[in-house]
Design a protein around this motif. Structure first.
Motif, PDB file in Angstrom:
ATOM      1  N   ALA B  52       0.824  -1.209   0.000  1.00 25.03           N
ATOM      2  CA  ALA B  52       0.000   0.000   0.000  1.00 25.03           C
ATOM      3  C   ALA B  52       0.859   1.262   0.000  1.00 25.03           C
ATOM      4  N   ALA B  53       2.017   1.208   0.642  1.00 26.14           N
ATOM      5  CA  ALA B  53       2.844   2.399   0.791  1.00 26.14           C
ATOM      6  C   ALA B  53       3.881   2.537  -0.315  1.00 26.14           C
ATOM      7  N   ARG B  54       4.055   1.483  -1.124  1.00 29.31           N
ATOM      8  CA  ARG B  54       5.119   1.487  -2.117  1.00 29.31           C
ATOM      9  C   ARG B  54       4.902   2.556  -3.189  1.00 29.31           C
ATOM     10  N   ASP B  55       5.964   3.267  -3.504  1.00 24.99           N
ATOM     11  CA  ASP B  55       5.939   4.223  -4.606  1.00 24.99           C
ATOM     12  C   ASP B  55       6.261   3.454  -5.886  1.00 24.99           C
ATOM     13  N   TRP B  56       5.258   3.321  -6.752  1.00 23.90           N
ATOM     14  CA  TRP B  56       5.422   2.468  -7.934  1.00 23.90           C
ATOM     15  C   TRP B  56       6.077   3.204  -9.097  1.00 23.90           C
ATOM     16  N   GLY B  57       6.200   4.521  -8.958  1.00 18.52           N
ATOM     17  CA  GLY B  57       6.851   5.284 -10.020  1.00 18.52           C
ATOM     18  C   GLY B  57       6.081   5.328 -11.323  1.00 18.52           C
ATOM     19  N   VAL B  58       4.791   5.037 -11.279  1.00 14.67           N
ATOM     20  CA  VAL B  58       3.989   5.046 -12.504  1.00 14.67           C
ATOM     21  C   VAL B  58       3.329   6.409 -12.693  1.00 14.67           C
ATOM     22  N   SER B  59       2.810   6.955 -11.585  1.00 19.18           N
ATOM     23  CA  SER B  59       2.111   8.227 -11.638  1.00 19.18           C
ATOM     24  C   SER B  59       2.715   9.168 -10.599  1.00 19.18           C
ATOM     25  N   ASP B  60       2.985  10.413 -11.000  1.00 20.97           N
ATOM     26  CA  ASP B  60       3.579  11.375 -10.076  1.00 20.97           C
ATOM     27  C   ASP B  60       2.690  11.639  -8.875  1.00 20.97           C
ATOM     28  N   LYS B  61       1.448  12.004  -9.188  1.00 22.16           N
ATOM     29  CA  LYS B  61       0.536  12.415  -8.121  1.00 22.16           C
ATOM     30  C   LYS B  61      -0.018  11.230  -7.364  1.00 22.16           C
ATOM     31  N   LEU B  62      -0.163  10.113  -8.057  1.00 20.37           N
ATOM     32  CA  LEU B  62      -0.769   8.938  -7.447  1.00 20.37           C
ATOM     33  C   LEU B  62       0.271   7.834  -7.336  1.00 20.37           C
ATOM     34  N   ALA B  63       1.350   8.154  -6.612  1.00 23.75           N
ATOM     35  CA  ALA B  63       2.480   7.235  -6.553  1.00 23.75           C
ATOM     36  C   ALA B  63       2.145   5.945  -5.826  1.00 23.75           C
ATOM     37  N   GLU B 114      -3.966   2.607 -12.255  1.00 23.90           N
ATOM     38  CA  GLU B 114      -3.462   3.961 -12.123  1.00 23.90           C
ATOM     39  C   GLU B 114      -2.152   4.030 -11.330  1.00 23.90           C
ATOM     40  N   VAL B 115      -2.089   3.273 -10.261  1.00 25.23           N
ATOM     41  CA  VAL B 115      -0.959   3.386  -9.338  1.00 25.23           C
ATOM     42  C   VAL B 115       0.158   2.398  -9.694  1.00 25.23           C
ATOM     43  N   VAL B 116      -0.237   1.150  -9.942  1.00 23.71           N
ATOM     44  CA  VAL B 116       0.745   0.090 -10.168  1.00 23.71           C
ATOM     45  C   VAL B 116       1.040  -0.053 -11.665  1.00 23.71           C
ATOM     46  N   GLY B 117       0.135   0.430 -12.495  1.00 26.61           N
ATOM     47  CA  GLY B 117       0.347   0.362 -13.929  1.00 26.61           C
ATOM     48  C   GLY B 117      -0.098  -0.958 -14.534  1.00 26.61           C
ATOM     49  N   ARG B 118      -0.769  -1.777 -13.750  1.00 28.91           N
ATOM     50  CA  ARG B 118      -1.294  -3.060 -14.234  1.00 28.91           C
ATOM     51  C   ARG B 118      -2.359  -3.499 -13.244  1.00 28.91           C
ATOM     52  N   LEU B 119      -3.047  -4.602 -13.548  1.00 29.08           N
ATOM     53  CA  LEU B 119      -3.999  -5.151 -12.583  1.00 29.08           C
ATOM     54  C   LEU B 119      -3.234  -5.733 -11.401  1.00 29.08           C
ATOM     55  N   CYS B 120      -3.845  -5.727 -10.227  1.00 27.91           N
ATOM     56  CA  CYS B 120      -3.208  -6.350  -9.069  1.00 27.91           C
ATOM     57  C   CYS B 120      -3.479  -7.846  -9.092  1.00 27.91           C
ATOM     58  N   SER B 121      -2.542  -8.621  -8.574  1.00 26.84           N
ATOM     59  CA  SER B 121      -2.711 -10.075  -8.521  1.00 26.84           C
ATOM     60  C   SER B 121      -3.614 -10.428  -7.339  1.00 26.84           C
ATOM     61  N   PRO B 122      -4.212 -11.618  -7.368  1.00 28.13           N
ATOM     62  CA  PRO B 122      -5.014 -12.056  -6.223  1.00 28.13           C
ATOM     63  C   PRO B 122      -4.216 -12.010  -4.923  1.00 28.13           C
ATOM     64  N   ALA B 123      -2.936 -12.348  -4.973  1.00 33.27           N
ATOM     65  CA  ALA B 123      -2.110 -12.323  -3.760  1.00 33.27           C
ATOM     66  C   ALA B 123      -2.001 -10.896  -3.225  1.00 33.27           C
ATOM     67  N   GLU B 124      -1.782  -9.945  -4.115  1.00 31.61           N
ATOM     68  CA  GLU B 124      -1.672  -8.548  -3.677  1.00 31.61           C
ATOM     69  C   GLU B 124      -2.984  -8.060  -3.075  1.00 31.61           C
ATOM     70  N   LYS B 125      -4.083  -8.474  -3.686  1.00 32.41           N
ATOM     71  CA  LYS B 125      -5.387  -8.048  -3.161  1.00 32.41           C
ATOM     72  C   LYS B 125      -5.625  -8.633  -1.774  1.00 32.41           C
ATOM     73  N   ALA B 126      -5.305  -9.913  -1.600  1.00 37.31           N
ATOM     74  CA  ALA B 126      -5.497 -10.555  -0.291  1.00 37.31           C
ATOM     75  C   ALA B 126      -4.640  -9.857   0.768  1.00 37.31           C
ATOM     76  N   ASP B 127      -3.366  -9.595   0.439  1.00 38.78           N
ATOM     77  CA  ASP B 127      -2.474  -8.909   1.383  1.00 38.78           C
ATOM     78  C   ASP B 127      -3.011  -7.524   1.734  1.00 38.78           C
ATOM     79  N   PHE B 128      -3.471  -6.818   0.704  1.00 33.26           N
ATOM     80  CA  PHE B 128      -3.960  -5.451   0.921  1.00 33.26           C
ATOM     81  C   PHE B 128      -5.143  -5.452   1.894  1.00 33.26           C
ATOM     82  N   ILE B 129      -6.094  -6.339   1.669  1.00 34.48           N
ATOM     83  CA  ILE B 129      -7.269  -6.377   2.550  1.00 34.48           C
ATOM     84  C   ILE B 129      -6.872  -6.812   3.959  1.00 34.48           C
TER      85      ILE B 129
END
Lengths: 156, 136
Positions: B52-63, B114-129
């Motif tokens: 959640a906190a990672r700066d993905w470097g895809v979007s300036d404002k929505l890092a 917008e933030v990651v530049g791709r769809l999130c994986s099921p693993a990322e979604k589970a971790d995020f929640i």
């Protein structure tokens, strides 16, 4: 209590289209949910029908974000916007229509101090709710107005 | 019986993430999905927080996700462009969260692109929640 030195002449100067009903009328639930998630659900009367049409046609690339909707919801919202659009409202000068740059909006807000727009609590002219406390419910009346750094315009 | 098979197949296909309606249910179904490629997968708060906190470097404002959602999920966030207040993601203070599969999937899709530049994986979604729900 500091109040803004604004003569409240807004009601007198409102053009005919901007009747109270247009500004405070109930919002279509789908509009409120879908178009009120990232920003205020803007009053439909503040853009003309053509500008709303343009907005609805470009939702997949909406100010750099993806606001795309399924066809059914988009159709419903589009029709409602056409019905409630400001028919005599001038065109927005922006290629991607902004209600905050129409001549009406600029005139209506000319008394707002520049410093207020730049206040970090406002951040963006489209952040209506920073000043219009009832904006998310479609209320833009004078009673709910409070400018960050300036307080309520009128003491109760 | 044979004629029901396609129907069952269809239901099994739909019975992925789409059928959850509680935060724990979402974590479970995303985890099941993730376990197909990562056997033994378990959602993890610390991984979710880092994601959640990672700066993905895809979007300036929505890092990062936390550019709009507070880094404390029980606090309200603020849209980094429009300034609009965003209600807390934590289901314990905002019970509407993670109750509607269509809504959850829609925003994962939009925000991840917008933030990651791709769809999130099921693993990322589970971790995020899991992160948003807090430690168990």
């Amino acid at each position: 209590m500091k109040t803004l030195p604004i003569v409240f002449a807004a009601f007198a100067s409102l053009p005919a289209w901007a009747d109270e009903a247009r500004l405070t009328g109930p919002l279509l639930p789908a509009y409120k949910t879908e178009c009120g998630s990232c920003h205020t659900p803007f009053p439909p009367g503040l853009l003309n029908p053509g500008d709303w049409k343009k907005t609805m046609a470009g939702l997949d690339q909406h100010f750099g974000t993806d606001a795309a909707l399924d066809a059914k919801t988009a159709g419903q919202i589009g029709a409602w916007l056409q019905q409630h659009a400001g028919r005599t409202m001038g065109r927005s000068p922006d290629p991607e229509p902004r209600l905050t740059t129409t001549r009406w909006f600029v005139r209506e807000h000319r008394e707002v101090p520049a410093r207020a727009w730049q206040d970090p609590r406002v951040k963006n002219a489209a952040n209506c709710a920073a000043c219009h406390k009832g904006a998310d419910q479609g209320q833009f009346g004078e009673r709910e107005l409070s400018i960050p750094g300036y307080g309520r315009r009128h003491d109760d | 019986m044979k004629s029901f098979l396609p129907l069952f197949a269809l239901m099994a296909g739909l019975a992925g993430p789409i059928w959850a309606d509680t935060p724990a249910g979402f974590i479970q179904s995303y985890s099941t999905e993730a376990a197909r490629t990562q056997p033994g997968f378990r959602a993890d708060v610390a991984r979710g927080r880092a994601f959640a906190a990672r700066d993905w470097g895809v979007s300036d404002k929505l890092a990062s996700c936390t550019a709009c959602h507070s880094d404390t999920p029980s606090n309200p966030g603020r849209h980094a462009v429009t300034g609009k207040t965003i209600q807390p993601l934590s289901p314990s203070v905002n019970p509407e969260r993670f109750s509607d599969p269509a809504k959850v999937e829609k925003w994962f899709k939009r925000n991840c692109k917008e933030v990651v530049g791709r769809l999130c994986s099921p693993a990322e979604k589970a971790d995020f929640i899991q992160f948003v729900m807090g430690a168990r």
